[in-house]
Write a protein that holds these residues in place. Sequence first.
Motif, mmCIF file in Angstrom:
data_model
loop_
_atom_site.group_PDB
_atom_site.id
_atom_site.type_symbol
_atom_site.label_atom_id
_atom_site.label_comp_id
_atom_site.label_asym_id
_atom_site.label_seq_id
_atom_site.Cartn_x
_atom_site.Cartn_y
_atom_site.Cartn_z
ATOM 1 N N SER A 131 0.825 -1.217 0.000
ATOM 2 C CA SER A 131 0.000 0.000 0.000
ATOM 3 C C SER A 131 0.856 1.262 0.000
ATOM 4 C CB SER A 131 -0.930 0.003 1.219
ATOM 5 O OG SER A 131 -0.197 0.192 2.427
ATOM 6 N N LEU A 132 2.128 1.109 0.415
ATOM 7 C CA LEU A 132 3.040 2.252 0.409
ATOM 8 C C LEU A 132 3.826 2.358 -0.897
ATOM 9 C CD1 LEU A 132 4.405 1.966 4.072
ATOM 10 C CD2 LEU A 132 2.705 3.567 3.186
ATOM 11 N N GLY A 133 3.437 1.520 -1.879
ATOM 12 C CA GLY A 133 4.041 1.619 -3.196
ATOM 13 C C GLY A 133 5.221 0.711 -3.441
ATOM 14 N N VAL A 134 5.519 -0.196 -2.520
ATOM 15 C CA VAL A 134 6.641 -1.124 -2.684
ATOM 16 C C VAL A 134 6.145 -2.343 -3.457
ATOM 17 C CG1 VAL A 134 8.374 -2.521 -1.504
ATOM 18 C CG2 VAL A 134 7.641 -0.336 -0.520
ATOM 19 N N GLY A 135 6.913 -2.779 -4.436
ATOM 20 C CA GLY A 135 6.513 -3.899 -5.283
ATOM 21 C C GLY A 135 6.550 -5.228 -4.538
ATOM 22 N N ARG A 136 6.011 -6.272 -5.203
ATOM 23 C CA ARG A 136 5.913 -7.593 -4.584
ATOM 24 C C ARG A 136 7.285 -8.153 -4.239
ATOM 25 N NH1 ARG A 136 2.052 -11.545 -4.480
ATOM 26 N NH2 ARG A 136 0.716 -10.280 -5.823
ATOM 27 N N TRP A 137 8.227 -8.119 -5.198
ATOM 28 C CA TRP A 137 9.548 -8.704 -4.952
ATOM 29 C C TRP A 137 10.323 -7.915 -3.905
ATOM 30 C CZ3 TRP A 137 10.469 -13.417 -6.440
ATOM 31 C CH2 TRP A 137 9.778 -13.929 -7.542
ATOM 32 N N GLU A 138 10.211 -6.596 -3.948
ATOM 33 C CA GLU A 138 10.902 -5.776 -2.951
ATOM 34 C C GLU A 138 10.304 -5.996 -1.565
ATOM 35 O OE1 GLU A 138 13.883 -3.035 -1.753
ATOM 36 O OE2 GLU A 138 13.565 -4.280 -3.533
ATOM 37 N N THR A 139 8.984 -6.168 -1.496
ATOM 38 C CA THR A 139 8.327 -6.477 -0.219
ATOM 39 C C THR A 139 8.830 -7.798 0.343
ATOM 40 O OG1 THR A 139 6.321 -5.235 -0.777
ATOM 41 C CG2 THR A 139 6.115 -6.982 0.877
ATOM 42 N N GLY A 140 8.953 -8.770 -0.535
ATOM 43 C CA GLY A 140 9.473 -10.053 -0.091
ATOM 44 C C GLY A 140 10.883 -9.941 0.452
ATOM 45 N N ARG A 141 11.725 -9.139 -0.225
ATOM 46 C CA ARG A 141 13.117 -9.001 0.196
ATOM 47 C C ARG A 141 13.240 -8.229 1.502
ATOM 48 N NH1 ARG A 141 17.329 -5.502 -0.075
ATOM 49 N NH2 ARG A 141 16.016 -3.848 -0.935
ATOM 50 N N ARG A 142 12.427 -7.205 1.697
ATOM 51 C CA ARG A 142 12.589 -6.318 2.845
ATOM 52 C C ARG A 142 11.694 -6.695 4.031
ATOM 53 N NH1 ARG A 142 12.062 -0.309 0.511
ATOM 54 N NH2 ARG A 142 12.362 0.130 2.747
ATOM 55 N N VAL A 143 10.632 -7.445 3.798
ATOM 56 C CA VAL A 143 9.689 -7.757 4.873
ATOM 57 C C VAL A 143 9.637 -9.253 5.167
ATOM 58 C CG1 VAL A 143 7.289 -7.616 5.645
ATOM 59 C CG2 VAL A 143 8.301 -5.729 4.339
ATOM 60 N N THR A 144 9.265 -10.034 4.144
ATOM 61 C CA THR A 144 9.013 -11.461 4.371
ATOM 62 C C THR A 144 10.290 -12.225 4.686
ATOM 63 O OG1 THR A 144 7.179 -11.298 2.794
ATOM 64 C CG2 THR A 144 7.889 -13.507 3.434
ATOM 65 N N VAL A 145 11.318 -12.024 3.861
ATOM 66 C CA VAL A 145 12.552 -12.793 4.032
ATOM 67 C C VAL A 145 13.210 -12.558 5.396
ATOM 68 C CG1 VAL A 145 14.900 -13.121 3.159
ATOM 69 C CG2 VAL A 145 12.980 -13.032 1.567
ATOM 70 N N PRO A 146 13.370 -11.313 5.880
ATOM 71 C CA PRO A 146 13.991 -11.140 7.198
ATOM 72 C C PRO A 146 13.215 -11.808 8.325
ATOM 73 C CG PRO A 146 14.015 -9.071 5.983
ATOM 74 C CD PRO A 146 13.158 -10.014 5.197
ATOM 75 N N LEU A 147 11.874 -11.819 8.234
ATOM 76 C CA LEU A 147 11.082 -12.434 9.293
ATOM 77 C C LEU A 147 11.095 -13.954 9.212
ATOM 78 C CD1 LEU A 147 7.988 -10.045 9.314
ATOM 79 C CD2 LEU A 147 9.797 -10.183 11.025
ATOM 80 N N ALA A 148 11.145 -14.490 7.995
ATOM 81 C CA ALA A 148 11.083 -15.949 7.821
ATOM 82 C C ALA A 148 12.451 -16.598 7.886
ATOM 83 C CB ALA A 148 10.423 -16.283 6.480
ATOM 84 N N ALA A 149 13.527 -15.817 7.685
ATOM 85 C CA ALA A 149 14.864 -16.396 7.570
ATOM 86 C C ALA A 149 15.303 -17.200 8.791
ATOM 87 C CB ALA A 149 15.881 -15.295 7.271
ATOM 88 N N PRO A 150 15.078 -16.749 10.031
ATOM 89 C CA PRO A 150 15.545 -17.554 11.177
ATOM 90 C C PRO A 150 14.945 -18.951 11.207
ATOM 91 C CG PRO A 150 15.019 -15.335 11.885
ATOM 92 C CD PRO A 150 14.529 -15.453 10.479
ATOM 93 N N GLY A 151 13.645 -19.073 10.961
ATOM 94 C CA GLY A 151 13.017 -20.396 10.952
ATOM 95 C C GLY A 151 13.538 -21.266 9.835
ATOM 96 N N ILE A 152 13.720 -20.678 8.667
ATOM 97 C CA ILE A 152 14.237 -21.447 7.527
ATOM 98 C C ILE A 152 15.674 -21.887 7.793
ATOM 99 C CG2 ILE A 152 14.816 -21.309 5.080
ATOM 100 C CD1 ILE A 152 12.469 -19.397 4.737
#
Length: 484
Positions: free
Chosen positions: A387-408
């Motif tokens: 909603s702040l204008g960040v694309g899907r791939w950039e969102t994944g890199r900056r939001v999803t990956v840092p949060l999911a990385a420890p478990g993975i």
Amino acid sequence: MLPLAYLAVRSFERGGGVVWDVLARTRTAELALRSLSLAVAVTASCLVLGVLGAWLVVRSDLMGRRAFGVLLVLPLAVPSYVAGFTWISVVPDLTGFAGAFVVLTLVSYPYVLLPVAAALRTADPAVEEVARSLGRTSRQVFFSLTLRQIRPAALAGGLLVALYVLSDFGAVSLMRYEAFTLGIYTSYRASFDRTPAAVLGLVLVVLAIALTVGERKARGVVAHRGRRQPSTVPLGRARVPALAGTVVLVLLTLGVPVVSLVWWLVAGTSTFSVADLLATTGNTVAVSAFGALLTLVLALPVGILAARHQGRLVRGVELAGFAGHALPGITVGLALVFFGIRFAPPLYQTTPMLAFAYAVLFLPLAIGAVRTGVAHAPPVLEDVSRSLGVGRWETGRRVTVPLAAPGILAGTALVFLTCAKELPATLLLRPTGMDTLATELWTRTEIGAYAAAAPYAAVLLVVAAIPAVVLDRFLRRTIQGGER
């Protein structure tokens, strides 16, 4: 699903008559009876040790229960063939059923202790407190109420023990106990006709499926989670016997392996080559890392789908990924040997084929880690980012990956650990001339060269300890994060 499907095709390609001939042999019935009797005996003893141990460290006033809570879980990181090597080198007469029973019980009971301890910590204590207020003794409360609350967890742990015993190859081979896994390996090595080995492998899979179905039917209802911590039960006169029994169990599970390894390391300082040990360690680390990486790559799409989407198709894909968890390593290795010879000769006895076998066996570990890690990244955060204008791939890199990385990362470390310990699939599929710590340990112990085998066992434990430390730190951070 490839190994399971190919075992079925390989078994029936010459007709049902050949399959029936193998099944009707006296040897097949003997192998089944020997494997089932060992699985029943080990599972029963692990249920007793696991339930009592969990209750002592969670609910009782046992002296040093926090330290014992850690020590009683450590045998889970000891491969069965390492424990078998240390015991048989100390007690050479401990072979056959008795030897396999002792070793597999001592390394398997944490499979019961861990889920039961978790169930005891989260079970609602109100029912037990009401029973005590009505005049029930602690023993009556334990047998009439506590056991009923923890039954699902105990049965789930018992299923893991039974499947582990059915699939074990290292301990039964070192103890000279001819169970199904050793029978399959002997049949594969002793004959040019590999159909009997495929049929025996299929029978072993059927036994594992039957155990899984039986456990689900007997599981019962899961106890409700309590809102407060249960009260501690005083042991009274049983405090000294309980402490003595716990100390003895720790000495048997950890003391004997450690003392035996130290003894043989001191006695065998001149019986091994440092260069060979370093080369074997490098092979183990390299092939385990390759297997863990391949497993992670295959698990990523499945774990992400399972965490973000619902539906029959997604559940079916996830269930298919878990199919390899019910397959013993010997059957996966056997199926991929047949597949490699028939359809992929260039891949037969290569590192990629061995890594693929690891992926089939341990894919569920990685899927669970990816699913849990992605679930820790709430979709609402991704929606806010977009909603702040960040694309899907950039969102994944900056939001999803840092949060999911420890478990993975924790899941990858767990897969690496299990790859390093895997023995039967490695024996069947490793490239010619390449040895790992597990295969070298097994080979040297087979001929009674205990002093020469000790360095490989010690280094294997060190290699296995590295991902164990990673997992421990991840779990501590997860718990601390949850508390915050």
